[in-house]
Design a protein around this motif. Structure first.
Motif, PDB file in Angstrom:
ATOM      1  N   CYS A   1       0.825  -1.211   0.000  1.00  0.00           N
ATOM      2  CA  CYS A   1       0.000   0.000   0.000  1.00  0.00           C
ATOM      3  C   CYS A   1       0.857   1.258   0.000  1.00  0.00           C
ATOM      4  O   CYS A   1       1.879   1.333   0.684  1.00  0.00           O
ATOM      5  CB  CYS A   1      -0.908   0.002   1.228  1.00  0.00           C
ATOM      6  N   SER A   2       0.407   2.240  -0.745  1.00  0.00           N
ATOM      7  CA  SER A   2       1.031   3.578  -0.729  1.00  0.00           C
ATOM      8  C   SER A   2      -0.049   4.650  -0.739  1.00  0.00           C
ATOM      9  O   SER A   2       0.129   5.719  -1.312  1.00  0.00           O
ATOM     10  CB  SER A   2       1.990   3.735  -1.913  1.00  0.00           C
ATOM     11  N   ARG A   3      -1.171   4.360  -0.087  1.00  0.00           N
ATOM     12  CA  ARG A   3      -2.326   5.262  -0.098  1.00  0.00           C
ATOM     13  C   ARG A   3      -2.145   6.507   0.765  1.00  0.00           C
ATOM     14  O   ARG A   3      -2.908   7.446   0.657  1.00  0.00           O
ATOM     15  CB  ARG A   3      -3.572   4.504   0.362  1.00  0.00           C
ATOM     16  N   CYS A   4      -1.159   6.486   1.673  1.00  0.00           N
ATOM     17  CA  CYS A   4      -0.916   7.659   2.519  1.00  0.00           C
ATOM     18  C   CYS A   4       0.576   7.789   2.781  1.00  0.00           C
ATOM     19  O   CYS A   4       1.335   6.857   2.531  1.00  0.00           O
ATOM     20  CB  CYS A   4      -1.725   7.580   3.812  1.00  0.00           C
ATOM     21  N   PRO A   5       1.021   8.911   3.335  1.00  0.00           N
ATOM     22  CA  PRO A   5       2.447   9.131   3.587  1.00  0.00           C
ATOM     23  C   PRO A   5       3.097   8.154   4.573  1.00  0.00           C
ATOM     24  O   PRO A   5       4.317   8.007   4.583  1.00  0.00           O
ATOM     25  CB  PRO A   5       2.506  10.558   4.134  1.00  0.00           C
ATOM     26  N   LEU A   6       2.308   7.471   5.398  1.00  0.00           N
ATOM     27  CA  LEU A   6       2.895   6.523   6.351  1.00  0.00           C
ATOM     28  C   LEU A   6       3.632   5.395   5.643  1.00  0.00           C
ATOM     29  O   LEU A   6       4.567   4.818   6.194  1.00  0.00           O
ATOM     30  CB  LEU A   6       1.815   5.933   7.267  1.00  0.00           C
ATOM     31  N   SER A   7       3.248   5.095   4.421  1.00  0.00           N
ATOM     32  CA  SER A   7       3.911   4.012   3.687  1.00  0.00           C
ATOM     33  C   SER A   7       5.383   4.333   3.428  1.00  0.00           C
ATOM     34  O   SER A   7       6.201   3.425   3.312  1.00  0.00           O
ATOM     35  CB  SER A   7       3.189   3.737   2.369  1.00  0.00           C
ATOM     36  N   ALA A   8       5.719   5.608   3.370  1.00  0.00           N
ATOM     37  CA  ALA A   8       7.109   6.012   3.096  1.00  0.00           C
ATOM     38  C   ALA A   8       8.005   5.908   4.320  1.00  0.00           C
ATOM     39  O   ALA A   8       9.223   5.834   4.189  1.00  0.00           O
ATOM     40  CB  ALA A   8       7.137   7.438   2.555  1.00  0.00           C
ATOM     41  N   THR A   9       7.416   5.885   5.513  1.00  0.00           N
ATOM     42  CA  THR A   9       8.219   5.872   6.735  1.00  0.00           C
ATOM     43  C   THR A   9       8.167   4.545   7.482  1.00  0.00           C
ATOM     44  O   THR A   9       8.909   4.358   8.441  1.00  0.00           O
ATOM     45  CB  THR A   9       7.771   6.992   7.697  1.00  0.00           C
ATOM     46  N   ARG A  10       7.314   3.629   7.053  1.00  0.00           N
ATOM     47  CA  ARG A  10       7.191   2.346   7.768  1.00  0.00           C
ATOM     48  C   ARG A  10       8.361   1.426   7.457  1.00  0.00           C
ATOM     49  O   ARG A  10       8.991   1.525   6.406  1.00  0.00           O
ATOM     50  CB  ARG A  10       5.884   1.648   7.386  1.00  0.00           C
ATOM     51  N   ASN A  11       8.628   0.511   8.379  1.00  0.00           N
ATOM     52  CA  ASN A  11       9.524  -0.612   8.108  1.00  0.00           C
ATOM     53  C   ASN A  11       8.697  -1.756   7.536  1.00  0.00           C
ATOM     54  O   ASN A  11       9.024  -2.312   6.502  1.00  0.00           O
ATOM     55  CB  ASN A  11      10.259  -1.062   9.364  1.00  0.00           C
ATOM     56  N   LYS A  12       7.631  -2.101   8.272  1.00  0.00           N
ATOM     57  CA  LYS A  12       6.718  -3.155   7.841  1.00  0.00           C
ATOM     58  C   LYS A  12       5.292  -2.710   8.104  1.00  0.00           C
ATOM     59  O   LYS A  12       5.012  -2.108   9.146  1.00  0.00           O
ATOM     60  CB  LYS A  12       6.972  -4.450   8.616  1.00  0.00           C
ATOM     61  N   SER A  13       4.389  -3.027   7.197  1.00  0.00           N
ATOM     62  CA  SER A  13       2.979  -2.843   7.497  1.00  0.00           C
ATOM     63  C   SER A  13       2.582  -3.942   8.481  1.00  0.00           C
ATOM     64  O   SER A  13       3.241  -4.982   8.566  1.00  0.00           O
ATOM     65  CB  SER A  13       2.139  -2.929   6.224  1.00  0.00           C
ATOM     66  N   VAL A  14       1.525  -3.697   9.230  1.00  0.00           N
ATOM     67  CA  VAL A  14       1.113  -4.651  10.260  1.00  0.00           C
ATOM     68  C   VAL A  14      -0.334  -5.051  10.005  1.00  0.00           C
ATOM     69  O   VAL A  14      -1.264  -4.332  10.363  1.00  0.00           O
ATOM     70  CB  VAL A  14       1.291  -4.064  11.676  1.00  0.00           C
ATOM     71  N   MET A  15      -0.488  -6.181   9.377  1.00  0.00           N
ATOM     72  CA  MET A  15      -1.813  -6.741   9.115  1.00  0.00           C
ATOM     73  C   MET A  15      -2.310  -7.425  10.375  1.00  0.00           C
ATOM     74  O   MET A  15      -1.514  -7.911  11.191  1.00  0.00           O
ATOM     75  CB  MET A  15      -1.690  -7.736   7.962  1.00  0.00           C
ATOM     76  N   GLY A  16      -3.630  -7.478  10.536  1.00  0.00           N
ATOM     77  CA  GLY A  16      -4.204  -8.161  11.677  1.00  0.00           C
ATOM     78  C   GLY A  16      -3.845  -9.633  11.695  1.00  0.00           C
ATOM     79  O   GLY A  16      -3.498 -10.213  10.664  1.00  0.00           O
ATOM     80  N   ARG A  17      -3.929 -10.216  12.882  1.00  0.00           N
ATOM     81  CA  ARG A  17      -3.602 -11.633  13.065  1.00  0.00           C
ATOM     82  C   ARG A  17      -4.555 -12.273  14.051  1.00  0.00           C
ATOM     83  O   ARG A  17      -5.124 -11.603  14.895  1.00  0.00           O
ATOM     84  CB  ARG A  17      -2.192 -11.789  13.623  1.00  0.00           C
ATOM     85  N   GLY A  18      -4.640 -13.574  13.950  1.00  0.00           N
ATOM     86  CA  GLY A  18      -5.412 -14.308  14.934  1.00  0.00           C
ATOM     87  C   GLY A  18      -6.283 -15.368  14.319  1.00  0.00           C
ATOM     88  O   GLY A  18      -6.044 -15.834  13.202  1.00  0.00           O
ATOM     89  N   ASN A  19      -7.309 -15.721  15.054  1.00  0.00           N
ATOM     90  CA  ASN A  19      -8.236 -16.777  14.679  1.00  0.00           C
ATOM     91  C   ASN A  19      -9.253 -16.217  13.680  1.00  0.00           C
ATOM     92  O   ASN A  19     -10.039 -15.340  14.011  1.00  0.00           O
ATOM     93  CB  ASN A  19      -8.934 -17.289  15.945  1.00  0.00           C
TER      94      ASN A  19
END
Length: 189
Positions: free
Chosen positions: A14-32
């Motif tokens: 994703c590059s929909r907002c400026p946070l994509s330029a400063t992140r190391n990794k995106s964090v998708m939800g996890r679990g059951n």
């Protein structure tokens, strides 16, 4: 309908907002993926940005303690964030950043189909429940909307800053567990 893996791929690229330029990794939800309860926080923190996993830092330890206090574990729940990238300096995610990520959260919700959504903190509650939600006054209260129970509790980071909130939050977690049992939806967990 996209699969979880396809959605995760979209989030990672994703590059929909400026946070994509400063992140190391995106964090998708996890679990059951069959859980009846979905916990939604505001955004990944520093350690989550490094690890790519929700709640791996000090807040995660508090969260795990809260789950354990009602006999639950991460394998029984689904955990995600409104925003999938870490805001610089741990600031609150901006409204436009939230707006850019909300389609991902909506799609996660469609995939999981929770019966109870628990907002972790003010930011998530104001985005999910209503914009003027007051966490100090309304935490632990339930609202029923679109076949789903909604509630909010203090964010674990708030407990790190003020440990007197732990007792109240444990009571809120008991109420969540009771709601799952009372509504006969706990068997999905």
């Amino acid at each position: 309908m996209y699969s979880y893996e396809e959605l995760k791929h979209f989030v990672e690229h994703c590059s929909r907002c400026p946070l994509s330029a400063t992140r190391n990794k995106s964090v998708m939800g996890r679990g059951n993926f069959h859980s009846s309860v979905m916990f939604i926080a505001e955004a990944p923190g520093y350690q989550e940005d490094r690890d790519g996993i929700p709640f791996t830092g000090p807040s995660g330890k508090i969260f795990d303690e809260l789950l354990a206090s009602v006999g639950m574990g991460r394998d029984e729940i689904y955990l995600t964030n409104v925003v999938k990238c870490h805001p610089p300096r741990n600031r609150d995610p901006e409204p436009d950043e939230q707006e850019a990520c909300i389609p991902y959260l909506k799609y996660e919700t469609l995939l999981i189909r929770p019966k109870v959504i628990v907002c972790l903190g003010r930011i998530a509650a104001q985005r999910i429940i209503r914009p003027d939600f007051r966490i100090t006054r309304e935490h632990g209260q339930f609202l029923y909307r679109k076949n789903t129970w909604l509630t909010a509790v203090y964010h674990p980071s708030a407990i790190l800053r003020d440990d007197t909130k732990m007792a109240e939050t444990k009571e809120d977690f008991k109420a969540i567990r009771e709601k799952l049992c009372t509504e006969r939806i706990f068997e999905r967990i």
